[in-house]
Scaffold this active site. Structure first.
Site, PDB file in Angstrom:
ATOM      1  N   CYS A  25       0.805  -1.228   0.000  1.00 13.80           N
ATOM      2  CA  CYS A  25       0.000   0.000   0.000  1.00 13.80           C
ATOM      3  C   CYS A  25       0.840   1.282   0.000  1.00 13.80           C
ATOM      4  O   CYS A  25       0.887   1.987  -0.998  1.00 13.80           O
ATOM      5  CB  CYS A  25      -0.939  -0.013   1.193  1.00 13.80           C
ATOM      6  SG  CYS A  25      -2.102  -1.388   1.134  1.00 13.80           S
TER       7      CYS A  25
HETATM    8  N1  LIG Z   1      -2.534  -5.982   1.818  1.00 14.65           N
HETATM    9  C1  LIG Z   1      -3.085  -4.969   2.437  1.00 14.65           C
HETATM   10  O1  LIG Z   1      -2.785  -4.669   3.582  1.00 14.65           O
HETATM   11  C2  LIG Z   1      -4.134  -4.114   1.753  1.00 14.65           C
HETATM   12  C3  LIG Z   1      -4.896  -3.232   2.541  1.00 14.65           C
HETATM   13  C4  LIG Z   1      -5.868  -2.450   1.942  1.00 14.65           C
HETATM   14  C5  LIG Z   1      -6.027  -2.506   0.550  1.00 14.65           C
HETATM   15  N2  LIG Z   1      -5.257  -3.347  -0.198  1.00 14.65           N
HETATM   16  C6  LIG Z   1      -5.481  -3.363  -1.637  1.00 14.65           C
HETATM   17  O2  LIG Z   1      -6.243  -4.534  -1.951  1.00 14.65           O
HETATM   18  C7  LIG Z   1      -5.855  -5.042  -3.234  1.00 14.65           C
HETATM   19  C8  LIG Z   1      -5.398  -6.495  -3.076  1.00 14.65           C
HETATM   20  O3  LIG Z   1      -4.248  -6.516  -2.260  1.00 14.65           O
HETATM   21  P1  LIG Z   1      -3.744  -7.838  -1.528  1.00 14.65           P
HETATM   22  O4  LIG Z   1      -2.706  -7.396  -0.557  1.00 14.65           O
HETATM   23  O5  LIG Z   1      -4.905  -8.646  -1.078  1.00 14.65           O
HETATM   24  O6  LIG Z   1      -3.038  -8.583  -2.748  1.00 14.65           O
HETATM   25  P2  LIG Z   1      -2.547 -10.114  -2.772  1.00 14.65           P
HETATM   26  O7  LIG Z   1      -1.442 -10.168  -3.761  1.00 14.65           O
HETATM   27  O8  LIG Z   1      -2.312 -10.594  -1.370  1.00 14.65           O
HETATM   28  O9  LIG Z   1      -3.794 -10.908  -3.327  1.00 14.65           O
HETATM   29  C9  LIG Z   1      -4.310 -10.701  -4.605  1.00 14.65           C
HETATM   30  C10 LIG Z   1      -4.726 -12.039  -5.181  1.00 14.65           C
HETATM   31  O10 LIG Z   1      -5.307 -11.783  -6.468  1.00 14.65           O
HETATM   32  C11 LIG Z   1      -4.934 -12.842  -7.342  1.00 14.65           C
HETATM   33  N3  LIG Z   1      -5.093 -12.357  -8.716  1.00 14.65           N
HETATM   34  C12 LIG Z   1      -4.258 -11.596  -9.463  1.00 14.65           C
HETATM   35  N4  LIG Z   1      -4.804 -11.335 -10.665  1.00 14.65           N
HETATM   36  C13 LIG Z   1      -6.022 -11.970 -10.668  1.00 14.65           C
HETATM   37  C14 LIG Z   1      -7.060 -12.060 -11.624  1.00 14.65           C
HETATM   38  N5  LIG Z   1      -6.982 -11.443 -12.807  1.00 14.65           N
HETATM   39  N6  LIG Z   1      -8.143 -12.794 -11.306  1.00 14.65           N
HETATM   40  C15 LIG Z   1      -8.250 -13.415 -10.100  1.00 14.65           C
HETATM   41  N7  LIG Z   1      -7.295 -13.358  -9.154  1.00 14.65           N
HETATM   42  C16 LIG Z   1      -6.193 -12.627  -9.434  1.00 14.65           C
HETATM   43  C17 LIG Z   1      -3.511 -13.156  -6.943  1.00 14.65           C
HETATM   44  O11 LIG Z   1      -3.147 -14.469  -7.353  1.00 14.65           O
HETATM   45  C18 LIG Z   1      -3.564 -12.998  -5.416  1.00 14.65           C
HETATM   46  O12 LIG Z   1      -3.829 -14.227  -4.771  1.00 14.65           O
HETATM   47  C19 LIG Z   1      -4.776  -4.102  -3.728  1.00 14.65           C
HETATM   48  O13 LIG Z   1      -5.366  -3.120  -4.513  1.00 14.65           O
HETATM   49  C20 LIG Z   1      -4.240  -3.475  -2.463  1.00 14.65           C
HETATM   50  O14 LIG Z   1      -3.683  -2.212  -2.687  1.00 14.65           O
HETATM   51  C21 LIG Z   1      -4.333  -4.163   0.384  1.00 14.65           C
END
Ligand SMILES: NC(=O)c1ccc[n+]([C@@H]2O[C@H](COP(=O)([O-])OP(=O)(O)OC[C@H]3O[C@@H](n4cnc5c(N)ncnc54)[C@H](O)[C@@H]3O)[C@@H](O)[C@H]2O)c1
Length: 423
Positions: free
Chosen positions: A265
């Protein structure tokens, strides 16, 4: 929102990572049926086997709701869901511009299976306008019209991995719908798992609110990091300064200095905003400057380690450096953008011999290292460097055993020792 006839809702979740899996479990724990879609087949198989890869969701918790969560790589399985939440990554390209690749691919796939009456909510962090301008057109490839045949909203995820005092249920959830009906449906959905919903007028304020939250943190961390570098020159203890300032009961919010920002983030999201701002000819100087200051911290840390070794008549080359904590924050194993990695690479480039201890990160293949016990990393170490202090780290024992300790997290405050250097 519940399913037809007041039955449990059927909720699709695209992307089963740090955001998607906790969401899936939260809905399942309230009795709803989850179809989780992820492109990572190994991850899907693990979740199907009841194995969680997210620290905040222990496998036992996942297994307890396994009957209501089904994971798949097949988007077609989303076609009978009442609502689909998208939580795919929104990273940066090599040139540090928004990479909407995963989001656009998810939108295209979803558009090919979308049915009338479904609600789609984007949860991924992104710049204002993404939901309306980039996601909706892909969903409308289905031949259905957003706002008329199906509903669309944006609701930013606020999870802070490793945190236990605020949960999905107790953290207010911002929701912005494409139309008033879209908003009503999204609010009804999130009321199933959140106690307090914050409706806003459209997706754009919701998208920008999330970026404001993260930029706010980035700017304040940069400010205190800049002061930490100044304090180092001035011979003033930054922790004493922050502790003292934090006694003000109003008008001040505490931020601690550290080795730099990591995770998916804070190092990433401000670039989404500044990229979008360029289109409007409006510079976002604060945002960019904060990123620059925070990016410089790992270099400062390496210079501080080198100076501490130098004071003991040791060069970096050949010195054995024991790194404590390599993930980007305490309590998680997430290595994305972790400042510890940059510190480790810079030290290795200067010829240091590295070892590390981190209960959450078993190996660092890119550095050809595997995690070792505290005793093993300290054995023969010239310096112990605390980069990320996971709970339970026995800092007193480290200060007792290592000839030199450099602490970038302030966890040795209260310990007086000649071999101790703090940020
Ligand atoms: N990690 C955090 O603390 C956090 C907090 C708030 C917001 N976010 C936001 O949430 C979103 C996700 O972050 P995250 O940390 O969960 O990411 P992550 O990488 O942990 O998980 C994302 C998942 O999406 C899958 N993926 C990728 N492309 C795909 C597709 N086309 N179809 C289906 N699955 C797909 C990946 O394989 C992965 O398992 C981002 O935009 C991030 O900025 C993250």
């Amino acid at each position: 929102m519940s399913g037809p006839d007041g039955k449990p809702a059927r909720v699709g979740i695209v992307g089963l990572g740090y955001v998607g899996l906790p969401l899936a479990v939260a809905f399942a724990e309230e009795g709803h049926e989850i179809v989780g879609v992820d492109t990572d087949a190994r991850l899907v198989a693990a979740i199907e086997a009841g194995e969680s890869h997210i620290e905040d969701v222990p496998s036992e918790r996942l297994r307890a709701v396994a009957a209501r969560i089904s994971a798949t790589t097949d988007y077609a399985r989303l076609s009978d869901c009442d609502a689909v939440l998208i939580a795919v990554p929104t990273p940066l390209t090599r040139n540090r511009e928004p990479d909407l690749g995963p989001l656009l691919s998810a939108g295209t796939e979803l558009g090919s299976v979308l049915h009338a009456g479904q609600l789609v909510v984007l949860e991924s962090t992104t710049y204002p306008g993404t939901t309306r301008e980039r996601l909706v057109p892909l969903l409308e490839e289905s031949g259905l019209a957003a706002g008329r045949d199906f509903n669309v909203a944006f609701s930013p995820e606020r999870v802070d991995p490793g945190r236990t005092d605020h949960t999905l249920r107790t953290t207010p959830k911002i929701v912005g719908g494409l139309t008033p009906d879209c908003l009503d449906r999204a609010v009804a959905l999130y009321e199933l798992v959140c106690d307090h919903i914050v409706p806003v007028s459209a997706p754009e304020p919701a998208e920008l609110a999330k970026l404001l939250e993260n930029v706010f943190r980035s700017v304040n961390i940069a400010l205190v990091n800049e002061l930490a570098m100044l304090c180092d020159r001035m011979g003033i203890d930054i922790w004493e300064v922050v502790d003292a300032a934090a006694t003000k009961p109003y008008g001040f919010m505490r931020f601690d200095p550290g080795p730099g920002m990591g995770g998916h983030c804070l190092p990433v999201d401000p670039f989404y905003l500044s990229w979008r701002a360029r289109e409007y000819g409006q510079p976002t100087e604060f945002v960019e400057l904060a990123g620059e200051v925070n990016q410089r911290m790992p270099e400062f840390c390496v210079a501080r380690i080198a100076r501490a070794l130098n004071d003991q008549a040791k060069p970096v080359r050949g010195s054995r450096v024991a790194i404590f904590g390599v993930s980007y924050q305490a309590g998680v194993g997430d290595l994305r953008e972790s400042p510890a990695l940059r510190i480790a690479h810079m030290l290795a480039d200067q010829g240091a011999v590295l070892a590390y201890h981190d209960d959450y990160v078993p190996e660092l293949p890119e550095l050809d290292l595997t995690a070792e016990s505290v005793d093993v990393v300290l054995d023969g170490a010239d310096v112990a460097v605390i980069v990320t202090a996971h709970r339970g780290l026995d800092v007193e024992a480290i200060v007792r055993s290592a000839p030199l300790v450099v602490d970038f997290r302030g966890v040795t405050r209260g310990i007086e020792a000649n071999n101790l250097v703090r940020l």
